[in-house]
Design a protein around this motif. Sequence first.
Motif, PDB file in Angstrom:
ATOM      1  N   ARG A  47      -7.265   0.810   9.636  1.00 50.97           N
ATOM      2  CA  ARG A  47      -5.770   0.242   9.974  1.00 50.97           C
ATOM      3  C   ARG A  47      -4.663   1.088  10.559  1.00 50.97           C
ATOM      4  NH1 ARG A  47      -3.835  -2.846   5.665  1.00 50.97           N
ATOM      5  NH2 ARG A  47      -2.433  -3.227   7.035  1.00 50.97           N
ATOM      6  N   ASP A  48      -3.631   0.066  11.681  1.00 54.25           N
ATOM      7  CA  ASP A  48      -2.297   0.728  12.356  1.00 54.25           C
ATOM      8  C   ASP A  48      -1.468   0.699  12.236  1.00 54.25           C
ATOM      9  OD1 ASP A  48      -4.409   1.651  14.855  1.00 54.25           O
ATOM     10  OD2 ASP A  48      -4.316  -0.420  15.398  1.00 54.25           O
ATOM     11  N   ASP A  49      -1.269   0.056  10.421  1.00 54.42           N
ATOM     12  CA  ASP A  49       0.075  -0.008   9.954  1.00 54.42           C
ATOM     13  C   ASP A  49      -0.352   0.209   8.024  1.00 54.42           C
ATOM     14  OD1 ASP A  49      -0.071  -2.447   8.830  1.00 54.42           O
ATOM     15  OD2 ASP A  49       0.676  -3.359  11.483  1.00 54.42           O
ATOM     16  N   VAL A  50       1.061   0.717   7.807  1.00 54.93           N
ATOM     17  CA  VAL A  50       0.806   0.625   6.091  1.00 54.93           C
ATOM     18  C   VAL A  50       2.671  -0.180   5.848  1.00 54.93           C
ATOM     19  CG1 VAL A  50       1.351   2.959   5.850  1.00 54.93           C
ATOM     20  CG2 VAL A  50       1.588   1.723   4.211  1.00 54.93           C
ATOM     21  N   ASP A  56       0.968  -1.469   0.417  1.00 55.76           N
ATOM     22  CA  ASP A  56       0.214   0.416   0.145  1.00 55.76           C
ATOM     23  C   ASP A  56       0.773   1.261  -0.399  1.00 55.76           C
ATOM     24  OD1 ASP A  56      -2.723  -1.379  -0.097  1.00 55.76           O
ATOM     25  OD2 ASP A  56      -2.356  -2.061   1.921  1.00 55.76           O
ATOM     26  N   LYS A  86      -4.922   3.063   5.606  1.00 51.84           N
ATOM     27  CA  LYS A  86      -5.788   3.232   5.542  1.00 51.84           C
ATOM     28  C   LYS A  86      -6.381   3.770   6.579  1.00 51.84           C
ATOM     29  CE  LYS A  86      -5.541   0.532   1.059  1.00 51.84           C
ATOM     30  NZ  LYS A  86      -5.701   1.104   0.831  1.00 51.84           N
TER      31      LYS A  86
END
Length: 577
Positions: A175-178, A168, A172
């Motif tokens: 969500r807590d992470d990418v 990603d 988003k």
Amino acid sequence: MNDIRRTILWVIFGFSMVLLWDKWQIHNGGKGTFLLGLSSKPAATASAPAGPASVPTASVPAASGVPGTTSPSAVPPTGAGTAAVAAAPVAIPRQKVVVTTDLLRLTFDSEGGTIIGTEFLKQASDGKTTGTFTLLEESAGRVYVAQTGLIGPGTFPTHKTPMTVSGDRELKEGRDDVIVKFESADVGGVKVVKTYTLKRGAYDVAVKHEVVNTGTVPVSPQLYLQLVRDGNALPGESSFYSTFTGPAAYTEAKKFHKIDFKDIEKGKAEIDKESTNGYVAMVQHYFASAWILPDGLKRELFVRKVGDNLYAVGMIASLDAIAPGATKAIDAKFFAGPQLEKMLEQVSPGLELVKDYGWLTILAKPLYWLLDHLHNLIHNWGWSIMALVLLIKIAFYWLQAKGYESMAKMKAINPKIMAMRERLKDKPQEMQQEMMKIYREEKVNPMGGCFPIMIQIPVFIALYWVLLSSVEMRGAPWVLWIHDLSAPDPWFILPVVMTATTMLQTALNPAPPDPMQAKMMWIMPLAFSVMFFFFPSGLVLYWITNNVLSIAQQWLINKRMGVPPQFNLPDFLVKKG
């Protein structure tokens, strides 16, 4: 004796200011007044480097290496093409990849998965109250990047190896992470996968390096992580004072230490070359970046010059032998962000030391803790500074009162001293004996006002460093026209008020009988006040508050002791006739 006491006081005051300036310069990497410090930056080159691609491929001298199987000189230069690139069997298009969270916008180069840009979405640029702040950057005028890769016997993927990208590009909702991945092709029987995990509400990024042996024989590569930066001064940096910009390192053995660019040039840089803990960093006023490896993992630290006005600080970690078809992984952290003390403590042990208070850390840290708690109650950094100074004055009230009482006694007997001096002006030895007799009869210690002041000096210098170093002051408003406590007062109102309070304090003290000392009593505070026209508003506000509280305390003590407050002007300011 009264004029001797005042002379000593002014010597203490003046020497304290010189020491403060000297420590400031050394703390920030500049040359110390007494040649104890080192310059923080080499002279800028005639033209800024065009970027990493312009760096020559010249090898680094062996002296800059560290012990181990592979020295840092084996790390590919920042912009040089390498055999690893030529060995890649598949043409992978090069692209810039931008990944955004709630705090960060990171820009990656798919060539090597290098971080070539960090933008802080909740930190404004210098001199502005809105917008974003850019730390790492790759442009015509600035080179500041974070690189990783593999070295060792053979050819492996480096920070110059083309990589494919997946994952990603934005954090988003919910969500807590990418997560974004960079994967190289097979280079010399080895493939590397770099996985960056950006978390919500965090400036640190988890970085996993998975090394895959795609060949038919065991391999033993080493992982390098490095920060590369040019040695140019920061844009908009004040010509009146400088702050340290350059590499730094931390290990439990040597603790936090800054490394001067010029020492790297001369091959004299000191760094703890082998360790199983710590980090390497690039530091500047209010911000820092760092590579952090897990504790217990053996690593070699290095600094070196990698091109024309380009410098690197990094670490090399060895992987155990990887059998054919097997994979080994090393976890690391990359940090880039503001020097927020509580956040830095949570990211890694010792990382909070990039916010460097210098020799008064033992006093500065509790002062910052108290200032932070006051801000949690007041919610305004300007009022919090004033409240902190008030608490310090209360804590030192009785000690300072002793000093003011001694000064009040001296003021009360000053007419008798002046008359005696006039009467015995041609008999200096007899004058000295008579003066000591008066002090004994009146039970006055002429040095009684000095000791309490000397004890307080380190505390207020430590508070000075707290206010100078705290990124929380950037863009922090106080009242009306003060919109940024880290910037000078745009209308110079605070420096003028500070000068006025300093003059008032001076006028409340009895004028020395010696004309030269009388002039110095006024010239020194005026000269000192001029510097504050260029200082951050928060520092000036702190000094004004201290002056006003000191004047009030001195006034009350004089009244209590029956010594009416009066303004004393030296003869050279009073018209005669």
